[in-house]
Design an enzyme around this catalytic site. Structure first.
Site, PDB file in Angstrom:
ATOM      1  N   TYR A 290       0.932  -1.209   0.026  1.00  0.00           N
ATOM      2  CA  TYR A 290      -0.012  -0.029   0.027  1.00  0.00           C
ATOM      3  C   TYR A 290       1.015   1.222   0.042  1.00  0.00           C
ATOM      4  CZ  TYR A 290      -3.391   3.497   1.566  1.00  0.00           C
ATOM      5  OH  TYR A 290      -4.387   4.641   1.710  1.00  0.00           O
TER       6      TYR A 290
ATOM      7  N   LYS B 111       4.067   8.853   8.991  1.00  0.00           N
ATOM      8  CA  LYS B 111       4.010   8.320  10.072  1.00  0.00           C
ATOM      9  C   LYS B 111       4.730   8.637  11.382  1.00  0.00           C
ATOM     10  CE  LYS B 111       1.007   4.899   8.526  1.00  0.00           C
ATOM     11  NZ  LYS B 111       1.036   4.353   6.970  1.00  0.00           N
TER      12      LYS B 111
ATOM     13  N   ASP C  27       9.336   2.499  -0.180  1.00  0.00           N
ATOM     14  CA  ASP C  27       8.296   3.150   0.840  1.00  0.00           C
ATOM     15  C   ASP C  27       8.328   3.012   2.180  1.00  0.00           C
ATOM     16  OD1 ASP C  27       5.974   4.364   1.979  1.00  0.00           O
ATOM     17  OD2 ASP C  27       4.418   3.420   0.548  1.00  0.00           O
TER      18      ASP C  27
HETATM   19  C1  LIG Z   1       0.198   4.597   5.601  1.00  0.00           C
HETATM   20  C2  LIG Z   1       1.120   4.345   4.675  1.00  0.00           C
HETATM   21  C3  LIG Z   1       0.958   5.278   3.527  1.00  0.00           C
HETATM   22  C4  LIG Z   1       0.241   6.413   3.430  1.00  0.00           C
HETATM   23  O1  LIG Z   1       0.303   7.413   4.248  1.00  0.00           O
HETATM   24  P1  LIG Z   1      -0.860   8.293   4.812  1.00  0.00           P
HETATM   25  O2  LIG Z   1      -0.144   9.211   5.514  1.00  0.00           O
HETATM   26  O3  LIG Z   1      -2.058   7.408   5.136  1.00  0.00           O
HETATM   27  O4  LIG Z   1      -1.264   9.048   3.371  1.00  0.00           O
HETATM   28  C5  LIG Z   1       2.071   4.925   2.211  1.00  0.00           C
HETATM   29  N1  LIG Z   1       2.934   3.796   2.343  1.00  0.00           N
HETATM   30  C6  LIG Z   1       2.617   3.167   3.421  1.00  0.00           C
HETATM   31  C7  LIG Z   1       3.615   2.137   3.352  1.00  0.00           C
HETATM   32  C8  LIG Z   1       1.870   3.212   4.442  1.00  0.00           C
HETATM   33  O5  LIG Z   1       1.997   2.463   5.562  1.00  0.00           O
END
Ligand SMILES: *Cc1c(COP(=O)(O)O)cnc(C)c1O
Length: 430
Positions: free
Chosen positions: A144, A267, A239
Site C-alpha cells: 500500500y 507516520k 516506501d
Molecule cells: C500509511 C502508508 C502510506 C500512506 O500514508 P498516509 O499518511 O496515510 O497518506 C503510504 N505507504 C505506506 C507503506 C503506508 O503504510
C-alpha cells in the site's frame, strides 16, 4: 463492556461523513461491529467515549512509537504554538529536520517535506518520471502506498497485459502506466521489465510489507531488485512510511543493508502530526521545483508545529538507540509467547514478525505474498479481534494489518497481552 456512546456517535457520524469515518479501515468493516470512538490516550493505553480502557497495538498505525502523550513531544508542540501555527515561509526547524533526516537515513542526500505518506509517494513517482523521462511504474500486489491514483491499480494477468483501476474514478490511462508484480517474485519483475524495456521510470515497494499484514522480503529479493534497477536505469523507491524509524533508526534499508535511490517517509516522522517526506539521491531530488522542473508544492508543508513534533520525536530516536533494543525485546517476547500458545493449543497459525511489527495470520500457510496472506480465515480473525477487545486489548481491526509495538508496552502489559491472546484463542475455538 458498554459501547453505547461509541455506537450513538457512529450513528450520527454516518449521517454526515461517508461511512462515518475519515479513513476506511476505522469503520471495522473487516471485523464486523461498530467502531470505538477514542477520547484520549496515554502511554500504551487508550480510553474510549464509554470509559473503557485498552492496551493498544495500533499506535495510530505507527507514529506513536514512544507511546501516547510523550512529554518531550508535548513540550515541543506547546512551545511551538506560542509562535503562531503557520507562516508559509521558510523556518529554522525545517532546516534542522532535513539535516537530521539526512543524518539518520544515509541514502537520503536531499529531502522535501510534505503532509502525508500519500503525498510523499505521489511526489516520489512524479520525480522519478521527470528524472528518467519514462512513464511506467512497477508496484507490488499487497503493498500500500496511500491513495494516489497510480497505486489504486489491480494487477493485470501476465507481464504484458495492462492493470485495471481498483477504484472507480481512476482512469484507464493511469492503469496503463502501472505494472503490478507479486511480492517476493523477482522473476516476475524481470519479466515485467523485459516486456516494458526502457519504459519503466520507477519501482516502488514496502521493503517490509505492513499493509497485507506483516510480510518480510525473501532473502535476496531486495538485493535482486536493486541490481535490476541499476541495470535498467530504474529509480528504486523504498516506501518507508511505515518501516522508517521503526525497524531501525535508518529504517528497513539500514536493517536489510539495501540502499534505494528514493525513500518515502511518513507516520513516525510527524510524531503524530500530519507529516510526510520524500528524499534520496541529490541528483534526483535536484529535479524538484524550484531547483528543477518537476513541480511539487504545499501551503502547509514543513508546518512549524508539525516540524516541532517530528523533530522532537526523531531527535529522541536518534540519540537513544536503546529504544530499538527495547522494541526488539518486547516484540520477541510477545511473539514467542504467541507461538508457545499456538503450540500448546495445537493451532497452526503463522506469525510473521520483525522488530516491533508482527501479524498473526489465521492460516497454516507460510505467508510471503498477497495470495498466501489471503488464505487466512477472515471470519476467525474477526472473532479473535472482538475477543481481544473484550479482554481490553485493542488490535488493528483487519487481518491485513501489522500490529505496532511501542516503548510504552511494559512487562506487565506483555504478560497481559499473551494471556488475553491465549484466552481469546480458546474462546473462539471452543
Ligand atoms: C500509511 C502508508 C502510506 C500512506 O500514508 P498516509 O499518511 O496515510 O497518506 C503510504 N505507504 C505506506 C507503506 C503506508 O503504510
Amino acid at each position: 463492556m458498554d459501547f453505547s456512546s461509541s455506537k450513538s456517535l457512529f450513528a450520527k457520524a454516518q449521517q454526515y461523513i461517508p461511512g462515518g469515518v475519515n479513513s476506511p479501515v476505522r469503520a471495522f468493516k473487516a471485523v464486523g461491529g461498530s467502531p470505538i470512538f477514542i477520547k484520549s490516550a496515554k502511554g500504551a493505553l487508550v480510553f474510549d467515549e464509554d470509559g473503557n480502557e485498552y492496551i493498544e497495538l495500533i499506535n495510530s498505525w505507527g507514529p506513536m512509537i514512544l507511546g501516547h502523550g510523550n512529554e518531550l513531544i508535548l513540550k515541543a508542540v506547546s512551545d511551538a504554538i506560542q509562535h503562531s501555527f503557520s507562516f508559509g515561509a521558510p523556518t529554522r526547524r525545517e532546516v534542522e529536520m532535513a539535516e537530521l533526516l539526512v543524518n539518520m537515513v544515509p541514502s537520503v542526500e536531499k529531502v522535501r517535506m510534505v503532509n502525508s505518506g500519500t503525498e510523499a509517494t505521489m511526489s516520489a513517482i512524479r520525480v522519478a518520471r521527470g528524472f528518467t523521462g519514462r512513464d511506467k511504474i512497477i508496484k507490488f500486489e499487497g503493498c500500500y502506498h496511500g491513495h494516489g491514483d497510480s497505486f489504486l491499480i489491480a494487477a493485470g494477468s501476465g507481464a504484458v497485459t495492462f492493470g485495471t483501476p481498483d477504484s472507480p474514478g481512476v482512469t484507464k490511462g493511469v492503469a496503463n502506466d502501472t505494472l503490478t508484480a507479486p511480492y517476493n517474485d523477482l522473476a516476475a519483475v524481470q519479466n515485467l521489465v523485459e516486456a516494458n524495456k526502457g519504459q519503466v521510470a520507477a519501482l516502488i515497494l514496502e521493503p517490509v510489507v505492513g499493509n497485507m499484514g506483516c510480510v518480510l522480503p525473501a532473502p535476496g529479493f531486495l538485493e535482486g531488485l536493486r541490481k535490476l534497477c541499476d541495470q535498467e536505469g530504474i529509480v528504486f523507491i523504498f516506501d518507508e512510511v511505515m518501516t522508517g524509524f521503526r525497524l531501525a533508526k535508518g529504517g528497513a534499508q539500514e536493517r536489510f543493508g539495501v540502499t534505494p535511490d528514493l525513500t518515502t517517509m511518513g507516520k513516525i516522522i510527524g510524531g503524530g502530526m500530519p507529516v510526510g517526506a520524500y528524499g534520496g539521491k541529490a541528483e534526483i531530488m535536484n529535479c524538484v521545483s524550484p531547483a528543477g522542473p518537476v513541480y511539487q508544492a504545499g501551503t502547509l508543508s514543513g508546518n512549524p508545529i508539525a516540524m516541532a513534533a517530528g523533530l522532537a520525536m526523531l531527535t529522541y530516536l536518534n540519540e537513544n538507540p536503546e529504544v530499538y533494543q527495547q522494541l526488539e525485546a518486547t516484540g520477541n517476547q510477545l511473539v514467542s509467547g504467541f507461538q508457545a500458545t499456538n503450540a500448546k493449543l495445537g493451532l497452526p497459525y503463522t506469525i510473521n514478525h520483525v522488530g516491533s511489527m508482527y501479524t498473526q495470520f489465521f492460516t497454516d500457510q507460510v505467508v510471503t505474498d498477497f495470495p498466501s496472506a489471503k488464505s487466512s480465515n477472515l471470519a476467525m480473525f474477526g472473532k479473535y479481534f472482538h475477543a481481544m477487545l473484550q479482554r481490553g486489548i485493542y488490535l488493528g481491526p483487519s487481518q491485513f494489518e501489522s500490529m505496532f509495538i511501542s516503548t510504552a508496552i511494559d512487562q506487565t502489559m506483555v504478560n497481559r497481552i499473551i494471556e488475553a491472546n491465549e484466552d481469546a484463542l480458546k474462546e473462539i475455538h471452543a
